[in-house]
Design a protein around this motif. Structure first.
Motif, PDB file in Angstrom:
ATOM      1  N   ASN A  18     -36.604 -48.034  -0.138  1.00  0.00           N
ATOM      2  CA  ASN A  18     -37.541 -48.954   0.520  1.00  0.00           C
ATOM      3  C   ASN A  18     -38.248 -48.135   1.361  1.00  0.00           C
ATOM      4  N   ILE A 290     -37.847 -53.820   3.925  1.00  0.00           N
ATOM      5  CA  ILE A 290     -38.515 -54.448   2.706  1.00  0.00           C
ATOM      6  C   ILE A 290     -38.363 -53.729   1.279  1.00  0.00           C
ATOM      7  N   ASN A 294     -40.983 -55.520  -5.338  1.00  0.00           N
ATOM      8  CA  ASN A 294     -41.334 -56.828  -4.717  1.00  0.00           C
ATOM      9  C   ASN A 294     -40.765 -57.887  -5.144  1.00  0.00           C
ATOM     10  N   ASN A 372     -43.272 -64.792   3.424  1.00  0.00           N
ATOM     11  CA  ASN A 372     -42.456 -64.261   2.679  1.00  0.00           C
ATOM     12  C   ASN A 372     -42.048 -65.378   1.495  1.00  0.00           C
ATOM     13  N   GLY A 411     -44.551 -60.202   2.749  1.00  0.00           N
ATOM     14  CA  GLY A 411     -44.034 -60.227   1.534  1.00  0.00           C
ATOM     15  C   GLY A 411     -44.887 -60.900   0.557  1.00  0.00           C
ATOM     16  N   ASN A 436     -47.615 -53.738   1.442  1.00  0.00           N
ATOM     17  CA  ASN A 436     -46.519 -54.008   0.355  1.00  0.00           C
ATOM     18  C   ASN A 436     -46.837 -55.554  -0.197  1.00  0.00           C
ATOM     19  N   SER A 437     -47.556 -56.313   0.839  1.00  0.00           N
ATOM     20  CA  SER A 437     -47.799 -57.593   0.551  1.00  0.00           C
ATOM     21  C   SER A 437     -48.724 -58.160  -0.692  1.00  0.00           C
TER      22      SER A 437
END
Length: 531
Positions: A18, A290, A294, A372, A411, A436-437
């Motif tokens: 991660n 995270i 994903n 998220n 997220g 990463n979103s």
């Protein structure tokens, strides 16, 4: 207050994977910002010969040494319109919140070293966003101006909505929000009205020019021939027309004048918070929370434990719908109500969040939304439970809450879940994203399958190859436009941040909003006019 206990095994293979994935994503975004700086740096000799500082040098001299600068929209417009290589990102300016003589100010620096600082449609939206931040948070607005104006290739998209920027300037002055503009170079047509609508104007001798029509347009329109200096130079505006208030001999002197003017405003500064308690867990471990994939779920409480004071979190209705998490905490000593997700938003979760929002409104507690979610729960059971009406309650509460609202897209933020979690359309005071979103109406795989089913039903087609292609192309298109970079390019957030900066950023923004909400402006019916 109860303390969150982490379940993360920091030395596990998953945690290391991660962390590695998120560090790669952070590095990718950092490299894009560095490429923008490098593109400007290539022009150094050219502008140094004219006695001009590069845009980021101007910014560095304007803000207090060693103070933070919260940049807004640094990658706005990335590879949009005529930005082929990404160096046009930023929309023609550098903008954000910085400290001048201890006072937090909204700052706009025209990035004249990149494509002359010309403004694209996204650049216009960014300029309006900076004004919105100034008005909502009662912050003085300082502009270091030198721009080629609107990109004429997109003038039809900029002209009408661009007028809102001038209207905002007039209203900001009437509200009592000071505006200071340093004109470092050319300010033509609409660009000339920007300083004229400011409350204070500083001109740099032998560099600044202001006119409604430059020499080429003047000759084409009237036949008159005039030089830049005779038409709108510093002597004209400083001694004859009176448009300028102060004349400086160079960039540095002009910026120092702007700093002196901010000091004379006697505006609010930020008080030190003496009750700040760091989280119980190492900030670096946030990168291991995270998932690298994903689609893998994670417990949002692990994030909360690493950004709130002492990792203390008083959870609200902890046993009633575990997929929507609500609770009270503090960040750098400031009280905050937090809403986040461990899955889709159900009817119970929507009711829980709506009640919690009303409680925070009652106690004047700011709200933090940590996105998220895959969206609202769907299906027969969800519809029969009243998901539409209960979801509407949450959306009503989010939209009408008057306390400061902050959003971090950490997220997924999908479908109407983005609305319920105070996405861009619901005007949070600030909204930032992690690299990463992902934000979209739905996931790419779902969108592809939907279009496949619709196409098959509509056309009665049984051509499997065609349907496969439609599904695949749709999924790829939706996924490509859901990334953090694609979203920030469209100004769906205020910027992509390193997750490790989240706590300090929120602490700073909370402090600004606290001061702003108690600070009284001296408003008038009309703004300051120049005579």
């Amino acid at each position: 207050m109860p303390k969150l206990i982490t379940q993360l095994h920091i030395d596990s293979a998953t945690a290391r994977e991660n962390r590695a994935q998120l560090l790669t994503q952070i590095a990718d975004i950092t490299s894009l910002d560095q490429a923008l700086s490098a593109a400007a740096e290539n022009k150094r000799e050219k502008y140094a010969a004219r006695g001009m500082l590069l845009p980021r040098e101007r910014l560095a001299q304007l803000i207090d040494e060693g103070s933070p600068f919260v940049e807004i929209g640094s990658l706005a417009g990335y590879k949009m319109y005529d930005d082929k290589d990404g160096t046009g990102a930023g929309g023609g300016c550098i903008g954000g919140i910085g400290f001048i003589q201890g006072t937090p100010c909204v700052i706009r620096v025209d990035n004249y070293a990149i494509k002359g600082g010309t403004i694209s449609p996204v650049g216009m939206e960014k300029a309006l966003r900076l004004q919105q931040i100034s008005m909502e948070n009662k912050l003085p607005f300082v502009t270091l101006a030198q721009s080629g104006g609107a990109n004429l290739m997109y003038a039809n998209e900029i002209f009408a909505p661009g007028g809102r920027g001038f209207a905002n300037q007039a209203r900001m002055s009437a509200m009592g929000i000071p505006q200071i503009t340093v004109v470092h170079g050319s300010a033509t047509a609409g660009g000339a009205y920007q300083p004229a609508l400011s409350d204070y104007v500083v001109l740099v001798r032998n560099q600044a020019t202001m006119y409604l029509a430059g020499p080429p347009l003047l000759k084409a329109a009237t036949g008159e021939i005039a030089t830049d200096e005779a038409l709108g130079g510093t002597e004209v505006h400083g001694e004859i027309a009176g448009t300028g208030d102060y004349i400086a001999e160079n960039d540095s002197e002009a910026i120092e004048l702007a700093r002196d003017l901010v000091a004379q405003l006697h505006w609010f500064t930020l008080a030190e918070n003496s009750v700040d308690q760091p989280p119980s867990y190492d900030l670096e471990s946030l990168l291991s929370v995270i998932p690298a994939n994903n689609k893998t779920p994670f417990d949002a409480r692990e994030v909360i434990a690493r950004i709130v004071d002492s990792s203390d979190f008083l959870e609200f209705k902890s046993n009633f719908d575990r997929q929507t998490v609500c609770g009270h905490a503090r960040i750098h000593g400031a009280a905050i109500g937090i809403i986040t997700n461990n899955g889709p938003i159900t009817s119970q979760g929507a009711n829980k969040a709506a009640q919690f929002i009303q409680l925070c409104e009652q106690s004047r507690t700011p709200l933090l939304f940590l996105h998220n979610t895959t969206g609202f729960m769907v299906g027969t059971a969800a519809e029969q439970s009243g998901i539409i009406k209960h979801g509407a309650k949450m959306i009503q509460a989010v939209a009408n809450a008057s306390v400061p609202k902050f959003s971090i897209v950490m997220g997924g933020s999908y479908g109407a879940g983005n609305y319920a979690m105070c996405g861009r359309g619901f005007d949070p005071r600030f909204i930032f994203a992690w690299p990463n979103s992902r934000t979209s109406v739905m996931g790419g795989a779902q969108a592809g399958k939907v279009l496949r089913i619709v196409t098959e039903a509509k056309a009665g087609s049984t051509d499997a190859d065609m349907l496969d292609k439609i599904e695949r192309d749709t999924a790829e298109f939706v996924d490509a436009n859901a990334t953090a970079l694609a979203c920030t390019a469209r100004l769906w957030d205020d910027g992509i941040i390193d997750p490790r900066h989240t706590r300090d950023l929120l602490g700073l923004l909370l402090s600004i909003t606290q001061q702003a909400d108690t600070f009284q402006l001296n408003s008038s019916k009309f703004g300051v006019a120049r005579f």
